[in-house]
Design a protein around this motif. Structure first.
Motif, PDB file in Angstrom:
ATOM      1  N   GLU A 146       0.828  -1.207   0.000  1.00 50.67           N
ATOM      2  CA  GLU A 146       0.000   0.000   0.000  1.00 50.67           C
ATOM      3  C   GLU A 146       0.861   1.254   0.000  1.00 50.67           C
ATOM      4  OE1 GLU A 146      -1.988  -0.954   3.609  1.00 50.67           O
ATOM      5  OE2 GLU A 146      -0.478  -0.010   4.867  1.00 50.67           O
ATOM      6  N   GLY A 147       0.248   2.368  -0.384  1.00 47.14           N
ATOM      7  CA  GLY A 147       0.892   3.671  -0.288  1.00 47.14           C
ATOM      8  C   GLY A 147       0.295   4.425   0.888  1.00 47.14           C
ATOM      9  N   LYS A 148       1.118   4.721   1.881  1.00 50.69           N
ATOM     10  CA  LYS A 148       0.631   5.414   3.081  1.00 50.69           C
ATOM     11  C   LYS A 148       1.074   6.868   3.025  1.00 50.69           C
ATOM     12  CE  LYS A 148       0.358   5.123   8.069  1.00 50.69           C
ATOM     13  NZ  LYS A 148       0.722   4.381   9.261  1.00 50.69           N
ATOM     14  N   PHE A 149       0.122   7.773   3.304  1.00 51.29           N
ATOM     15  CA  PHE A 149       0.376   9.201   3.200  1.00 51.29           C
ATOM     16  C   PHE A 149      -0.035   9.915   4.491  1.00 51.29           C
ATOM     17  CE2 PHE A 149      -0.102   7.624  -1.043  1.00 51.29           C
ATOM     18  CZ  PHE A 149       0.882   8.289  -1.756  1.00 51.29           C
ATOM     19  N   ALA A 150       0.751  10.895   4.861  1.00 48.90           N
ATOM     20  CA  ALA A 150       0.422  11.792   5.975  1.00 48.90           C
ATOM     21  C   ALA A 150       0.205  13.185   5.385  1.00 48.90           C
ATOM     22  CB  ALA A 150       1.561  11.817   6.994  1.00 48.90           C
ATOM     23  N   VAL A 151      -0.737  13.926   5.962  1.00 48.60           N
ATOM     24  CA  VAL A 151      -1.033  15.279   5.482  1.00 48.60           C
ATOM     25  C   VAL A 151      -1.055  16.244   6.660  1.00 48.60           C
ATOM     26  CG1 VAL A 151      -2.357  14.523   3.472  1.00 48.60           C
ATOM     27  CG2 VAL A 151      -3.538  14.943   5.603  1.00 48.60           C
TER      28      VAL A 151
END
Length: 188
Positions: A146-151
């Protein structure tokens, strides 16, 4: 009559002989085989782990908000890239904003790809992102992790009167678009 009969019999015998000879010369062996070909298209399916990344209430200038989300390649086709399309609507519930756009005052500090340790979008106001697609991921193979992103978002305190934004809502819509890999010129 007998001569006529002999003549007719001679022609009939000759015709029968010729047909047997001609039929024998065009006889041959024959065999056929067939092959079935199948063309099955792949599936391009982008997944996300949540419908809402952030839902913040009682926001005031100077606040910073954090969120995260996970993208998955749930299909069978490699993705060339993932594009973020951003739009929003400001609901002016209180005092008139007099043309001042709340989207100018909320900054996306970053979108950070956790696994690749890369900032993919950095310091853009929501108004700058509106109708300005951003690539947030490149090459997302089928079956990969998966691609995990923080914003991080920030409501900018500009040291001016921002009272006209009280009770307003900004409804941010992010649409993630998966783009298929380029066509293979020699697929086997």
């Amino acid at each position: 009559m007998s001569m006529k009969r002999n003549l007719v019999m001679s022609f009939a015998t000759a015709a029968l002989g010729l047909s047997l000879i001609a039929g024998g010369t065009v006889a041959y062996f024959n065999d056929t085989e067939s092959a079935t070909n199948t063309f099955t298209t792949g599936v391009l399916e982008l997944g996300i782990n949540k419908d809402v990344i952030l839902n913040i209430e009682n926001l005031v200038p100077g606040d910073t908000m954090h969120g995260n989300f996970v993208l998955t390649n749930d299909g069978t086709v490699d993705m060339k890239e993932i594009i973020l399309h951003s739009s929003y609507e400001v609901v002016d519930n209180g005092e008139s904003n007099h043309g001042d756009d709340l989207g100018d005052h909320i900054i996306l500090e970053y979108i950070y790809n956790v696994y690749d340790r890369e900032r993919v979008v950095f310091k853009k106001s929501l108004s700058e992102l509106r109708d300005n697609p951003q690539q947030i991921m490149e090459k997302f193979p089928a079956g990969s992790k998966e691609g995990k992103f923080a914003v991080e978002f920030k409501f900018i305190d500009n040291d001016d009167d921002q009272n006209h934004f009280q009770t307003d809502e900004l409804k941010l819509n992010w649409k993630f678009e998966a783009v298929q890999r380029d066509g293979d010129q020699d697929l086997q």
